[in-house]
Design an enzyme around this catalytic site. Structure first.
Site, PDB file in Angstrom:
ATOM      1  N   HIS C  18       0.866  -1.174   0.057  1.00  0.00           N
ATOM      2  CA  HIS C  18       0.059  -0.067  -0.078  1.00  0.00           C
ATOM      3  C   HIS C  18       0.772   1.185  -0.066  1.00  0.00           C
ATOM      4  O   HIS C  18       0.647   2.130  -0.866  1.00  0.00           O
ATOM      5  CB  HIS C  18      -0.878   0.145   1.347  1.00  0.00           C
ATOM      6  N   LYS C  42     -16.832  -5.834   5.218  1.00  0.00           N
ATOM      7  CA  LYS C  42     -15.462  -6.418   5.169  1.00  0.00           C
ATOM      8  C   LYS C  42     -15.249  -7.168   6.425  1.00  0.00           C
ATOM      9  O   LYS C  42     -14.319  -7.853   6.386  1.00  0.00           O
ATOM     10  CB  LYS C  42     -14.499  -5.675   4.849  1.00  0.00           C
ATOM     11  N   ARG C  91      -2.063  -6.048  -8.374  1.00  0.00           N
ATOM     12  CA  ARG C  91      -1.072  -7.411  -8.032  1.00  0.00           C
ATOM     13  C   ARG C  91      -1.221  -8.401  -9.112  1.00  0.00           C
ATOM     14  O   ARG C  91      -0.418  -8.788  -9.905  1.00  0.00           O
ATOM     15  CB  ARG C  91      -1.238  -7.793  -6.801  1.00  0.00           C
ATOM     16  N   SER C 129      -2.717  -7.545   3.000  1.00  0.00           N
ATOM     17  CA  SER C 129      -3.171  -7.474   4.418  1.00  0.00           C
ATOM     18  C   SER C 129      -3.410  -8.878   5.090  1.00  0.00           C
ATOM     19  O   SER C 129      -3.075  -9.084   6.005  1.00  0.00           O
ATOM     20  CB  SER C 129      -4.188  -6.547   4.417  1.00  0.00           C
TER      21      SER C 129
END
Lengths: 164, 164, 164, 164, 164, 164
Positions: C18, C42, C91, C129
């Site tokens: 990030h 989430k 990614r 994460s």
């Protein structure tokens, strides 16, 4: 009786992308059976009754369709309804991977039934039921994302938080 | 002691696809350690005990294997068991992406351990534990999808709803 | 006021990946708004307060940033903050598919706002994460995976099981 | 004799990415055979002689390797050299698709030989022989892209336009 | 006249994968037109005459097919032959991307014609005309890769280097 | 001088897809440099002169653009023109893979320059210069595929077989 195709889905709710695939099937096959999954694992937002109601309103112009519900193996429903073909819309790579595995599994379980894939109209390529629900849930504009016939119904369902 | 490879997985339950990968590892490495994940996050259907029982029944012909359970970081288990190689089967693009990230993360955490990928036999390309469970759950035929040795066990587990 | 870019995310917690994307945005745009999602769906591990604290500690060297929280549609936040560009890091393929659909949906909802994609630095390509949380949860070494400034905080949060 | 692995390629020229894969093979297998393809269809820039020279210079520290050339079917060479394993590096999706098909074809032609895939080190993920040649052809800096031992040779070959 | 489907391809030469797709089309549609491309850009190995001869020998058991050649836009041929559907086999991601773009382009040029995709039988997933030619060119065994009826013809063509 | 972006390409010829990307760049950056590759390896159909002429006609409404040609490394041109950003349009997975590798290579060669990706408008997702040339070559309708301003020019170029 002619050639019968099956368009399975959760339709939670039907989008313009779904309708485009169903419309194109109707122009190729004699009968198109829209099969709404009762599978509770998917935890749909709208009740089965509501999802069928939305489909009915959206597909009134289609003469050679039948809307049914199903549970259990898809191929069992296809066999019972004499459908020789299962039709699925494809949007993206991730769809493709999953659908390809399902198609091969179904081919093993029922070799006489074919799965045909139709590529989404590019203008609906970004559309999915969950994206539509997210936009609607945040009060965003859903015009053009779902059939015009159910637009007010959907907006009201979110306003009143009633999905049954 | 020779060269040791680790085949990690949830094995919930072992499929013919898993067995094919393990069989091919056994022909290359001196010892193959089948490592069953205890990770509760995955919420497996079968208990750890049952998954190991299924593996044991399915792998009786394999002389150079050991079945273990593991929790925590995979590389810690690999190190403890002196495995120089982790072997993973690859079916599809989505597998590939996730496994590639895991392999690179593991390489960073344990540079001395290699991850090797084996491509699934095409005839098992559509197979996954979850697909098998879905078919079995709906009473579909699972013959050829899982090792013959556990076929009746699996059918019974669904008939009696006992997965422990 | 100059050109404003929005970097949305859950940042649960911020990773070196990030930070690399935010740093590169800062060199191109006049102001970079780091927008932390409050979206409860989430189910983030860290509280909103903690996620912002981690971001603040990690981004002290960046002069032209602002950290905000948002809920609802991302494009509403972008409009309110006069951001002409949303920036997302990419990614892998699975990222790409999902982000592409989001970008096209946002383009339909807000035609005047562009989504730009930046490719991750290869050395952070395996980072996410959730991978970091998995490693930390098993007591693995997270050095180099997250900003140095929050390393001890994160290790302590797992030691004491406090994420608020 | 031990376990033998084959690392096939055109190596036109060898890159740091290739060397990384070969190095990691050397740590797992007893002997690693680097097999340089003579296949004229690929129209390599460097002559077979030059490509082997570059490999030799780059791999002097590797004790358990052998460099050979091959034409015809790869599996015939693998069999002749008693290699039980073919090892390929994987960078990206497009690699993956092609290599997966080759691996399955080779498995059909030679069921006793396995193809193992190794994921490239992220820092070489963008590297390919053709990218290196393009950069060198335009006079760009190739430091860190190819083994240090052949850097001057490669720069000179482009300066003098001699690739034999 | 019934429902007509078009199966276009270069068929250089026909493989068991092609035959599988054509067979499955024959069970769904009333007439299947196998359309062999004359497009010289592809530089086929076998002459158009030879490719048709191979197809004829391989498809003798199929009663509802017609073999034709075509040049120019595929949709012009589809229209001339009253085909409402173009059918393509899909093997892999790279196929998928290209075929998806072609399908969307054809949809724009001829909105009344649908492109349907069929997923290859997993056992032919690694098969392509070029892979077969590579194997045959190196004297490898092509049994099971192409229809049995043309096996000797193909072996002879490579032995005598005659492809017309 | 403001923020400068570079839009590189072969533009053989410019399509509506290209123009859409350039238009969106113009709304974000102060100056957009459209850089036409002279790289002879790509063997463009249209001469460099013709490709620039087509671009000029198509981009007359865009006030903050400059059209240039380039050879050699793209980053050398970017540096010479003070462009801090290279912008590329993305259509599909195969694009993505290649462009991602180029972006990472360019990042290594010129760390101060960023590559930003813009997702194609879905309605141009199937469009490419080569698809347009194929359609035009077979006399198909190219309306809506390329800028209206060059439609007649392109039709004439194919009619008269003059591409210079």
């Amino acid at each position: 009786m002619g050639k019968i195709a099956l368009c399975p889905g959760t339709y939670d709710p039907v989008t313009e992308g779904h309708r485009d695939i169903i419309r194109r099937c109707c122009s190729v096959f004699d009968t198109v059976i829209v099969a709404v999954s009762e599978n509770p694992k998917k935890e749909p937002l709208y009740s089965l009754k509501k999802r069928i109601e939305f489909l009915s309103k959206s597909l009134t112009d289609f003469k050679n369709i039948e809307i049914i519900t199903f549970k259990g193996l898809l191929i069992d429903t296809a066999r019972k309804k004499n459908a020789m073909v299962i039709v699925k819309g494809l949007r993206a790579i991730s769809d493709f991977e999953y659908e390809l595995q399902m198609a091969q599994m179904n081919k093993k379980l029922a070799p006489e039934i074919e799965t045909f894939f139709l590529v989404s109209n590019p203008k609906y390529a970004y559309l999915s039921s969950s994206a539509v629900k997210e936009v609607a849930g945040f009060g965003g504009c859903i015009k053009g994302l779902i059939p015009e016939e159910i637009e007010n119904d959907m907006i009201n369902s979110f306003k009143n938080n009633i999905f049954k």
